[in-house]
Design a protein around this motif. Structure first.
Motif, PDB file in Angstrom:
ATOM      1  N   HIS A   1      28.720  71.625  23.498  1.00  0.00           N
ATOM      2  CA  HIS A   1      29.162  73.107  23.726  1.00  0.00           C
ATOM      3  C   HIS A   1      28.585  74.046  22.382  1.00  0.00           C
ATOM      4  O   HIS A   1      28.169  75.074  22.675  1.00  0.00           O
ATOM      5  N   LEU A   2      28.855  73.205  21.690  1.00  0.00           N
ATOM      6  CA  LEU A   2      28.349  74.456  19.817  1.00  0.00           C
ATOM      7  C   LEU A   2      26.322  73.423  20.193  1.00  0.00           C
ATOM      8  O   LEU A   2      26.169  74.733  19.358  1.00  0.00           O
ATOM      9  N   GLU A   3      25.936  72.960  20.120  1.00  0.00           N
ATOM     10  CA  GLU A   3      24.709  73.068  20.346  1.00  0.00           C
ATOM     11  C   GLU A   3      24.049  73.612  21.013  1.00  0.00           C
ATOM     12  O   GLU A   3      23.372  74.372  21.380  1.00  0.00           O
ATOM     13  N   ARG A   4      25.056  73.633  22.273  1.00  0.00           N
ATOM     14  CA  ARG A   4      24.508  75.408  23.188  1.00  0.00           C
ATOM     15  C   ARG A   4      24.364  76.531  22.671  1.00  0.00           C
ATOM     16  O   ARG A   4      23.618  76.634  23.203  1.00  0.00           O
ATOM     17  N   CYS A   5      25.965  76.874  22.277  1.00  0.00           N
ATOM     18  CA  CYS A   5      25.906  77.946  20.788  1.00  0.00           C
ATOM     19  C   CYS A   5      24.743  77.975  20.318  1.00  0.00           C
ATOM     20  O   CYS A   5      25.407  78.973  19.452  1.00  0.00           O
ATOM     21  N   GLY A   6      23.914  77.090  20.008  1.00  0.00           N
ATOM     22  CA  GLY A   6      22.507  77.537  18.664  1.00  0.00           C
ATOM     23  C   GLY A   6      24.125  77.035  17.404  1.00  0.00           C
ATOM     24  O   GLY A   6      23.433  77.790  16.379  1.00  0.00           O
ATOM     25  N   VAL A   7      25.175  76.340  17.473  1.00  0.00           N
ATOM     26  CA  VAL A   7      25.745  76.634  15.896  1.00  0.00           C
ATOM     27  C   VAL A   7      26.088  74.555  15.389  1.00  0.00           C
ATOM     28  O   VAL A   7      26.055  74.374  16.476  1.00  0.00           O
ATOM     29  N   PRO A   8      25.108  74.863  14.194  1.00  0.00           N
ATOM     30  CA  PRO A   8      25.410  73.793  13.739  1.00  0.00           C
ATOM     31  C   PRO A   8      26.581  73.260  12.696  1.00  0.00           C
ATOM     32  O   PRO A   8      27.395  73.794  12.657  1.00  0.00           O
ATOM     33  N   ILE A   9      26.229  71.545  13.350  1.00  0.00           N
ATOM     34  CA  ILE A   9      27.489  71.673  12.793  1.00  0.00           C
ATOM     35  C   ILE A   9      27.808  70.780  11.958  1.00  0.00           C
ATOM     36  O   ILE A   9      26.614  70.109  11.111  1.00  0.00           O
TER      37      ILE A   9
ATOM     38  N   VAL B   1      34.780  67.721  14.767  1.00  0.00           N
ATOM     39  CA  VAL B   1      33.542  68.251  13.885  1.00  0.00           C
ATOM     40  C   VAL B   1      34.113  69.564  13.256  1.00  0.00           C
ATOM     41  O   VAL B   1      34.929  70.626  13.590  1.00  0.00           O
ATOM     42  N   TYR B   2      32.681  69.838  12.524  1.00  0.00           N
ATOM     43  CA  TYR B   2      32.742  70.566  11.742  1.00  0.00           C
ATOM     44  C   TYR B   2      32.195  71.674  11.520  1.00  0.00           C
ATOM     45  O   TYR B   2      31.107  71.438  11.801  1.00  0.00           O
ATOM     46  N   PHE B   3      32.334  72.980  11.669  1.00  0.00           N
ATOM     47  CA  PHE B   3      31.329  73.826  11.781  1.00  0.00           C
ATOM     48  C   PHE B   3      31.816  74.669  11.079  1.00  0.00           C
ATOM     49  O   PHE B   3      32.864  75.095  10.730  1.00  0.00           O
ATOM     50  N   ARG B   4      30.560  76.715  10.635  1.00  0.00           N
ATOM     51  CA  ARG B   4      31.022  77.673  10.239  1.00  0.00           C
ATOM     52  C   ARG B   4      30.342  78.649  11.005  1.00  0.00           C
ATOM     53  O   ARG B   4      29.982  78.506  11.603  1.00  0.00           O
ATOM     54  N   ASP B   5      31.952  79.989  10.466  1.00  0.00           N
ATOM     55  CA  ASP B   5      31.134  80.756  11.053  1.00  0.00           C
ATOM     56  C   ASP B   5      29.998  81.658  10.317  1.00  0.00           C
ATOM     57  O   ASP B   5      29.765  81.183   9.086  1.00  0.00           O
ATOM     58  N   PRO B   6      29.375  82.945  11.022  1.00  0.00           N
ATOM     59  CA  PRO B   6      28.636  83.308   9.848  1.00  0.00           C
ATOM     60  C   PRO B   6      28.758  83.935   8.963  1.00  0.00           C
ATOM     61  O   PRO B   6      27.766  83.993   7.960  1.00  0.00           O
TER      62      PRO B   6
END
Length: 115
Positions: free
Chosen positions: A67-75, A92-97
């Motif tokens: 899902h994150l990869e599909r949305c272009g969100v780096p892990i 899994v951890y990711f960041r908002d803008p």
């Protein structure tokens, strides 16, 4: 017996000047930008990028990664074993803008069954 308390909402401070709210089932995430002045309850105001939120992913963590990869969100990190509100899980951890740290935790094992 479960406690009669559920997650209601959380506030994240962002640099975008618009206020937003996202609803996840019965829970709500409020985004407050510059110019929004809620009643102060914290000794130190939260600055953009200083929030840290964890959401339960109801399925295998591999699905969250897809899902994150599909949305272009780096892990940023993971998958990694963590301990959450419901016990041992995989995160899994990711960041908002603005750089706020976000986490998806799954309590499912690799085969998709609940741990």
């Amino acid at each position: 017996m479960p406690l009669p308390v559920t997650f209601d909402h959380c506030v994240v401070h962002v640099s975008d000047p618009q206020g937003w709210a996202y609803r996840f089932g019965a829970a709500q995430l409020n985004l407050h930008g510059p110019g929004f002045h809620p009643a102060e309850v914290a000794r130190l105001p939260v600055e953009p990028g200083n929030s840290d939120l964890c959401f339960q992913w109801n399925g295998p963590i591999a699905d969250a990664i897809i899902h994150l990869e599909r949305c272009g969100v780096p892990i940023d990190a993971g998958p990694i074993e963590r301990f959450g509100a419901k016990g041992a899980g995989t995160s899994v951890y990711f960041r908002d803008p603005d750089g706020s740290l976000l986490e998806f935790i799954s309590y499912h094992r690799n085969d998709g069954d609940r741990a």
